[in-house]
Design a protein around this motif. Structure first.
Motif: not given
Length: 168
Positions: A125-132, A141-150
């Motif tokens: 499960t990948v969650v992006h933390l987005n900042y200014r 942001e929960l990433i839907q279907d992330p490229d887990i290998g990346k």
């Protein structure tokens, strides 16, 4: 999908094996930290009980065999916020059982890490933390279907390029 409140906190309660965070920004402007950062910069002593709830979370996971790991990209000279992390925050996290790694890119190029903060839970499960640019968080942001290998490759690259916090 944006995460907030209990829905966001559930990821820290419910992961089964591992939680990894890549931190790439040099400054974070978090409203909940305003007073403590200000106190740190003014030379105040660290308050008793500082970050105790987070340390309890780390200890509970460690006791259950779950790992919490971070890799922090830094550039010297450290920003005031990074100094705050290194002096007030990270030592307690490490003492509680978090594996905190430092990737110093001051005298070397970025080894190929993204310019994106993220949490990777249970290698699935990948969650992006987005900042200014000023370090203010925009959202999680929960990433839907992330490229887990990346993300696994970025995690591994960060850890291969890092030294443990205790070495500083």
């Amino acid at each position: 999908m944006l995460l907030d409140g209990d829905e966001w906190q559930a990821y820290f309660r419910d992961f089964k094996r591992s939680a990894f965070r890549l931190e790439v920004h040099q400054t974070y402007t978090m409203p909940t930290e305003d007073a403590t950062v200000r106190d740190f910069l003014a030379g105040a002593p660290k308050p008793d009980g500082f970050n105790v709830p987070w340390h309890r979370t780390i200890r509970d996971h460690a006791a259950a065999g779950r790992t919490m790991t971070r890799a922090k990209v830094v550039r010297r000279p450290l920003t005031p916020y990074s100094r705050y992390l290194f002096e007030w925050c990270i030592p307690g996290n490490v003492a509680a059982g978090e594996h905190y790694q430092v990737v110093d890119v001051t005298d070397q190029p970025n080894p190929g890490l993204p310019e994106q903060d993220f949490w990777l839970f249970d290698e699935a499960t990948v969650v992006h933390l987005n900042y200014r640019p000023d370090g203010t968080q925009i959202n999680r942001e929960l990433i839907q279907d992330p490229d887990i290998g990346k993300y696994l490759a970025w995690r591994d690259l960060a850890l291969e390029s890092a030294v443990p916090f205790s070495a500083h």
